[in-house]
Design a protein around this motif. Structure first.
Motif, PDB file in Angstrom:
ATOM      1  N   GLU A 148       0.650  -1.167  -0.064  1.00  0.00           N
ATOM      2  CA  GLU A 148       0.034   0.018   0.557  1.00  0.00           C
ATOM      3  C   GLU A 148       0.688   1.550  -0.374  1.00  0.00           C
ATOM      4  O   GLU A 148       1.646   0.821   0.204  1.00  0.00           O
ATOM      5  CB  GLU A 148      -1.142   0.076   1.436  1.00  0.00           C
ATOM      6  N   THR A 149       0.178   2.235  -0.360  1.00  0.00           N
ATOM      7  CA  THR A 149       0.969   3.481  -0.352  1.00  0.00           C
ATOM      8  C   THR A 149       0.169   4.011   0.942  1.00  0.00           C
ATOM      9  O   THR A 149      -0.738   4.061   1.601  1.00  0.00           O
ATOM     10  CB  THR A 149       0.633   4.579  -1.429  1.00  0.00           C
ATOM     11  N   GLU A 158      -0.624   7.031   0.266  1.00  0.00           N
ATOM     12  CA  GLU A 158      -2.528   7.430   0.253  1.00  0.00           C
ATOM     13  C   GLU A 158      -4.009   6.227   0.213  1.00  0.00           C
ATOM     14  O   GLU A 158      -4.862   6.983   0.811  1.00  0.00           O
ATOM     15  CB  GLU A 158      -2.514   8.098  -1.182  1.00  0.00           C
ATOM     16  N   ASP A 159      -3.214   4.966   0.147  1.00  0.00           N
ATOM     17  CA  ASP A 159      -4.505   3.857  -0.357  1.00  0.00           C
ATOM     18  C   ASP A 159      -4.394   3.849   1.370  1.00  0.00           C
ATOM     19  O   ASP A 159      -5.572   2.621   1.830  1.00  0.00           O
ATOM     20  CB  ASP A 159      -3.738   2.730  -1.019  1.00  0.00           C
ATOM     21  N   ARG A 191      -8.114   4.156   3.341  1.00  0.00           N
ATOM     22  CA  ARG A 191      -8.515   2.327   3.548  1.00  0.00           C
ATOM     23  C   ARG A 191      -9.089   2.220   5.500  1.00  0.00           C
ATOM     24  O   ARG A 191     -10.255   2.335   5.554  1.00  0.00           O
ATOM     25  CB  ARG A 191      -7.944   1.100   3.161  1.00  0.00           C
TER      26      ARG A 191
END
Length: 161
Positions: free
Chosen positions: A62-63, A65-66, A70
Motif C-alpha cells: 500500500e501507499t 494514500e491508499d 482504507r
C-alpha cells in the motif's frame, strides 16, 4: 520517587525499538454551509474515551494514500477521496515490551458517501465515530499533534482567514 522515575526511564531505554508507519486524515463533509470532520472515539489505557482522527498501519504493497483511504473507510464507514497531504506526525511511545517510533501521514479528504459507523473496524479500536463540527476540533481532539493537523486543514479550507 526520583529513583523510581529514573529506573522506569532506564528500563524503557533498554527495550527493543520498532518502527511503525500509519496513514489517515481529516475527512470533511459540508452540510448546509457547515463543515464537519469524521472522528473516532477510542478508550485510552485509563479507560477514558479520547477523540482522534481515523488512521492505521500501512499494509504491504500500500501507499500511504491508499492506506489513508482504507483506514478511514474501516474505522468510520466513510468513502472519501484525498484532496492533498497536510502533514506528517513523528513521535515515540513506550509499550509494554518495546519502544515505538511512529510516523503518521495525514491527508485532507473529501467525503464521497457512506454512513458513519465503527461496525467495519477490523481491530475494534474505534468505539464510536461521529461527525464533529470543524469549529469544535480544537476542543475535542485529544492529541496536540492531531489538533495541529486540524489547524492545517482548517487553514486550507478557509484561505481567507
Amino acid at each position: 520517587m526520583r529513583q523510581r522515575k529514573d529506573s522506569a526511564a532506564h528500563r524503557a531505554s533498554h527495550l527493543p525499538v520498532s518502527n511503525e508507519t500509519s496513514a489517515g486524515g481529516i475527512v470533511v463533509r459540508v452540510d448546509e454551509g457547515h463543515a464537519f470532520v469524521a472522528c473516532i472515539g477510542r478508550r485510552n489505557r485509563a479507560g477514558r474515551l479520547e477523540w482522534c482522527l481515523p488512521k492505521g498501519h500501512i499494509e504491504a504493497g500500500e501507499t500511504p494514500e491508499d492506506a489513508a483511504i482504507r483506514e478511514v473507510a474501516e474505522e468510520t464507514g466513510i468513502d472519501a477521496d484525498i484532496i492533498q497531504p497536510i502533514g506528517v506526525i513523528d513521535y515515540w511511545f513506550t509499550g509494554d515490551d518495546r519502544r515505538v517510533h511512529k510516523v503518521v501521514h495525514h491527508y485532507l479528504l473529501e467525503f464521497k458517501g457512506g454512513d458513519i459507523t465503527t461496525e467495519n473496524d477490523p481491530d475494534h479500536e474505534a468505539e464510536v465515530a461521529e461527525w464533529i463540527p470543524v469549529s469544535d476540533l480544537r476542543q475535542r481532539l485529544a492529541y496536540p499533534n492531531e489538533r495541529k493537523m486540524a489547524q492545517v486543514a482548517i487553514a486550507l479550507l478557509s484561505p481567507e482567514q
